[in-house]
Design an enzyme around this catalytic site. Structure first.
Site, PDB file in Angstrom:
ATOM      1  N   THR A 116      -1.843 -10.734   4.633  1.00 53.22           N
ATOM      2  CA  THR A 116      -3.128  -9.775   4.022  1.00 53.22           C
ATOM      3  C   THR A 116      -1.903  -9.217   2.500  1.00 53.22           C
ATOM      4  O   THR A 116      -1.018  -8.664   2.651  1.00 53.22           O
ATOM      5  CB  THR A 116      -3.246  -8.699   4.667  1.00 53.22           C
ATOM      6  OG1 THR A 116      -2.471  -8.155   5.408  1.00 53.22           O
ATOM      7  CG2 THR A 116      -3.941  -9.661   5.106  1.00 53.22           C
ATOM      8  N   ASP A 117      -2.390  -8.268   1.764  1.00 50.85           N
ATOM      9  CA  ASP A 117      -1.993  -8.017   0.865  1.00 50.85           C
ATOM     10  C   ASP A 117      -2.107  -6.335   0.545  1.00 50.85           C
ATOM     11  O   ASP A 117      -2.465  -6.247   1.821  1.00 50.85           O
ATOM     12  CB  ASP A 117      -2.544  -8.459  -0.949  1.00 50.85           C
ATOM     13  CG  ASP A 117      -1.932  -9.709  -1.107  1.00 50.85           C
ATOM     14  OD1 ASP A 117      -1.279 -10.542  -0.235  1.00 50.85           O
ATOM     15  OD2 ASP A 117      -3.003 -10.666  -1.948  1.00 50.85           O
ATOM     16  N   LYS A 118      -1.598  -5.711  -0.300  1.00 51.64           N
ATOM     17  CA  LYS A 118      -1.327  -4.396  -0.506  1.00 51.64           C
ATOM     18  C   LYS A 118      -2.953  -4.002   0.101  1.00 51.64           C
ATOM     19  O   LYS A 118      -3.467  -4.119  -1.110  1.00 51.64           O
ATOM     20  CB  LYS A 118      -0.544  -3.903  -2.107  1.00 51.64           C
ATOM     21  CG  LYS A 118      -0.870  -2.143  -2.357  1.00 51.64           C
ATOM     22  CD  LYS A 118       0.154  -1.726  -3.188  1.00 51.64           C
ATOM     23  CE  LYS A 118       0.134  -0.236  -3.761  1.00 51.64           C
ATOM     24  NZ  LYS A 118       0.324  -0.218  -4.658  1.00 51.64           N
ATOM     25  N   GLY A 119      -2.642  -3.119   0.953  1.00 50.63           N
ATOM     26  CA  GLY A 119      -4.262  -1.960   0.796  1.00 50.63           C
ATOM     27  C   GLY A 119      -5.229  -2.814   1.728  1.00 50.63           C
ATOM     28  O   GLY A 119      -6.619  -2.313   2.225  1.00 50.63           O
ATOM     29  N   VAL A 120      -5.067  -4.068   1.802  1.00 51.02           N
ATOM     30  CA  VAL A 120      -6.001  -4.998   2.291  1.00 51.02           C
ATOM     31  C   VAL A 120      -6.023  -4.557   4.191  1.00 51.02           C
ATOM     32  O   VAL A 120      -4.513  -4.726   4.659  1.00 51.02           O
ATOM     33  CB  VAL A 120      -5.935  -6.367   2.199  1.00 51.02           C
ATOM     34  CG1 VAL A 120      -6.876  -7.656   3.477  1.00 51.02           C
ATOM     35  CG2 VAL A 120      -5.829  -6.683   0.718  1.00 51.02           C
TER      36      VAL A 120
END
Length: 395
Positions: A116-120
């Site tokens: 998962t990416d940043k903030g997800v």
């Protein structure tokens, strides 16, 4: 008889002398007791490790991704904190893995199902790894994790199991305020807008266009139009009924696919929003699957949540072999729902209210040229970043 008395007197004198020495050296006795206790604790730990051989397992994870630079750990870099940094630390502190395995994750055969990416956030992330199956393992790991990261379940798997390679499909959700679907010519108040039936049907018709296998090279920055890996299979995609949270109406889009590229889901949703708001024609979706470079806007990452990962082939082969369980989490569904209500949804709602990420992004759609060339797209990309920065500064 005299000899017996002398022997008894000597014995008493020796005991008295030993007692006096002990009283005269209390510090030495204290240190000795501590050493004995420490040695005993170390022996207990060694015994526990011997009783707890390493086994291949999967952990069911839920976390709120705000404040983290994604899931995947960057070993040797402390600048950007990730979810795996906190997880590995908890595994070491709880005694599930030795410290050197935390430094070299290959030693425990660690693999995440989705990066998962940043903030997800995630409600159903799965990681596979080898650990010592200590007593009360979930409780001990969770005791060393922050409250917004939880291990909700554990299951034994086959020795060669890899959570990324064995995964058949992934389901994501995207929670967004429904005013994002309002036409650009509408004067909309965020807490008053309500999504009508006709608009919801149009949204679902457009989302349904993504089903099947298509070339999504325009939906990521990583792939060229002739790269075979840009073709991805989408099984389901739809928007649910709207609901109210803190006087603002929200809706949740769900998408299930075999796999996704970086930013693909956010761009899929971003393009549908651009069409519904009247910035782009519906035909742009079909055009985006061709070799032509198409300007596809990327929706904010805030509302994206990894809901579930699927292991259907593995379950058919090993789920009922008598040794392993199917990787399904029916018993954990209530805990997953509670975690989302306590940590994920409030974070999305409060952050949207405070930072207005969707509002700021919607203001950038007008500078996109959905008929532009590749050169125009690059220029628009730079303008979009400048405009987003200006919008944030003005709030």
């Amino acid at each position: 008889m005299a000899e017996g008395l002398r022997a008894e007197l000597a014995s008493q004198t020796k005991r008295l002398s030993s007692s006096c020495e002990a009283v005269g050296r209390p510090e030495e006795n204290g240190h000795q007791n501590k050493r004995l206790k420490r040695d005993a604790d170390e022996e207990d730990a060694e015994d526990q490790n011997k009783k707890s051989p390493k086994r291949k397992i999967v952990l069911l994870m839920a976390y709120s991704g705000k404040g983290y630079h994604g899931m995947q750990r960057n070993v040797g870099s402390s600048q950007f904190k990730t979810i795996e940094d906190d997880l590995v630390s908890a595994l070491v502190q709880s005694g599930c893995i030795p410290e050197n395995h935390g430094e070299d994750m290959k030693k425990m055969s660690f693999q995440r199902c989705a990066r998962t990416d940043k903030g997800v956030s995630a409600a159903g992330q799965i990681v596979s790894l080898k650990v010592r199956l200590i007593d009360d393992i979930l409780e001990k790991i969770n005791n060393h994790l922050p409250s917004h990261i939880r291990i909700l379940g554990l299951k034994r798997v086959t020795g060669g199991f890899n959570s990324k390679n064995k995964c058949d499909a992934r389901t994501y959700s995207y929670m967004l305020p429904t005013f994002a679907f309002a036409h650009k010519d509408q004067d909309v108040q965020e807490d008053v807008y309500r999504l009508d039936r006709e608009t919801l049907e149009k949204v679902n018709k457009l989302l349904g266009c993504y089903k099947g296998t298509h070339n999504f090279h325009n939906f990521t920055s990583q792939k060229g139009p002739r790269d075979p890996s840009a073709k991805r299979y989408i099984m389901e995609m739809s928007c649910g009924e709207p609901f109210l949270r803190d006087k603002v109406e929200f809706a949740v889009i769900r998408v299930k696919g075999q796999s996704f590229m970086m930013h693909q889901i956010r761009k899929m949703i971003g393009l549908v929003i651009a069409i519904v708001r009247g910035y782009a024609a519906e035909s742009i979706i079909q055009r985006s699957w061709g070799e032509e470079k198409v300007d596809v806007p990327k929706a904010p990452g805030l509302g994206l949540v990894l809901e579930r990962v699927h292991f259907e082939k593995y379950n058919r082969r090993f789920g009922n072999d008598g040794l392993h369980e199917p990787l399904e989490w029916t018993e954990e569904e209530e805990k997953i729902a509670v975690f989302k209500e306590q940590y994920i949804y409030p974070t999305i709602i409060n952050t949207e209210r405070e930072e207005k990420s969707m509002v700021n992004w919607l203001n950038t759609l007008s500078i996109h040229d959905f008929n532009s060339s590749a050169v125009g797209i690059q220029a628009n990309d730079k303008n979009s970043k400048v405009m987003i920065a200006a919008s944030i500064l003005s709030c």
